[in-house]
Design an enzyme around this catalytic site. Structure first.
Site, PDB file in Angstrom:
ATOM      1  N   GLN A  28       0.848  -1.196   0.000  1.00  0.00           N
ATOM      2  CA  GLN A  28       0.000   0.000   0.000  1.00  0.00           C
ATOM      3  C   GLN A  28       0.878   1.238   0.000  1.00  0.00           C
ATOM      4  OE1 GLN A  28      -3.285  -0.311   2.716  1.00  0.00           O
ATOM      5  NE2 GLN A  28      -3.128   1.809   3.332  1.00  0.00           N
ATOM      6  N   ALA A  29       0.551   2.163  -0.909  1.00  0.00           N
ATOM      7  CA  ALA A  29       1.359   3.387  -1.002  1.00  0.00           C
ATOM      8  C   ALA A  29       0.470   4.556  -1.391  1.00  0.00           C
ATOM      9  CB  ALA A  29       2.477   3.210  -2.030  1.00  0.00           C
ATOM     10  N   TYR A  30       0.973   5.746  -1.164  1.00  0.00           N
ATOM     11  CA  TYR A  30       0.218   6.964  -1.436  1.00  0.00           C
ATOM     12  C   TYR A  30       0.900   7.735  -2.545  1.00  0.00           C
ATOM     13  CZ  TYR A  30      -2.341   5.581   2.553  1.00  0.00           C
ATOM     14  OH  TYR A  30      -3.143   4.844   3.387  1.00  0.00           O
ATOM     15  N   ILE A  31       0.113   8.127  -3.537  1.00  0.00           N
ATOM     16  CA  ILE A  31       0.727   8.891  -4.622  1.00  0.00           C
ATOM     17  C   ILE A  31       0.367  10.364  -4.541  1.00  0.00           C
ATOM     18  CG2 ILE A  31       1.042   6.947  -6.185  1.00  0.00           C
ATOM     19  CD1 ILE A  31      -1.496   7.924  -7.613  1.00  0.00           C
ATOM     20  N   ILE A  82       4.814   8.606  -2.398  1.00  0.00           N
ATOM     21  CA  ILE A  82       5.289   9.594  -1.434  1.00  0.00           C
ATOM     22  C   ILE A  82       5.599   8.824  -0.155  1.00  0.00           C
ATOM     23  CG2 ILE A  82       4.652  11.618  -0.084  1.00  0.00           C
ATOM     24  CD1 ILE A  82       2.712  12.318  -2.367  1.00  0.00           C
TER      25      ILE A  82
END
Lengths: 166, 166
Positions: A28-31, A82
């Site tokens: 899981q990652a945030y762009i 990010i």
């Protein structure tokens, strides 16, 4: 568009393990992130991927828009994350009519375990299993967005905790 | 994921009108922006909608991820737009093997007309029709993201220009 209404807790002991129904592995990652929004990419069990937009300042209730995307796209988007890519196993534990999702982190946050229960309305009062610890709903330190993107927080919670912080 | 390679021009006169093939009406807004990324929502002719993520600092070549989404979702997302919702008619004009997209703005940027040509590689050298004006590739003032979200820029270009700025 769905409404997301959830409460979040630390986990006091291993009692949840006896009740695990299904488990999925998440990357899981945030762009993109902002005070009132986040755009998240998730890869589930290495074989499915989703893009999720959350809007709203209220940590208990938010608008959530979710779309299936190709895994290859998600992998490319994660290159542009990010902060860090979170790794966790999500265990689903049914308890008296509600499903508790127990997130057992690996990688950077190894050792941290957090449980969430999703409700149908803000009036829902789920019974709380004994293995839950302190409630942290609204505590931004335990938002996955903050954990992925906030450097100060990573220093506080991360690097292989052996126990969840109290 | 696709690569977006395009050049952008102002429009010197109405010569393009004779060559218009198809026209679509766009509503376009940004729900997240950063130095090297944007997340855009578009509603096309009121009946289709798309979510587009662009990554990369290079204004000539960027990674572009595009997904169809429900129009109702796009309308909700536009409520959370950063800045304003751009309104434009996109006219497609074929010229010597390339398609020029002529964006004729309405609403806040009424009077502004900008043309883009999408290329298959950075080596492509499209012939340029005589109605094109000054090239503004890489001029951030003419990026739709900046036009939607940058207040200074809105003051400079917006409010019903009768001619494109030179």
């Amino acid at each position: 568009m769905a409404k997301e209404i959830e409460r979040k807790f630390l986990v006091a002991d291993d009692g949840w393990k006896a009740g695990v129904g299904t488990t999925s592995k998440f990357l899981q990652a945030y762009i993109a992130t902002g005070e009132d929004r986040s755009i998240r990419v998730r890869i589930i069990d290495g074989e499915r991927a989703r893009l999720t937009i959350k809007l709203g300042r209220d940590l208990l209730v938010r608008d959530e828009f979710e779309y299936d995307i190709p895994v290859a796209d998600a992998e490319e988007l994660m290159q542009a994350a990010i902060g860090i890519v979170l790794e966790k196993s999500r265990h689903r534990v049914d308890y008296r009519g509600f499903t508790f999702e127990v997130d057992e982190f690996a990688g950077f946050y190894h050792g941290l375990i957090v449980a969430e229960v999703e409700m149908r309305s803000t009036e829902d009062r789920p019974d709380l299993p004994a293995w839950l610890g302190r409630e942290v709903t609204g505590d931004k330190r335990y938002s996955n967005m903050a954990m992925a993107t906030n450097e100060d927080l990573s220093a506080e919670l991360g690097h292989g905790l052996s126990n969840p912080p109290l």
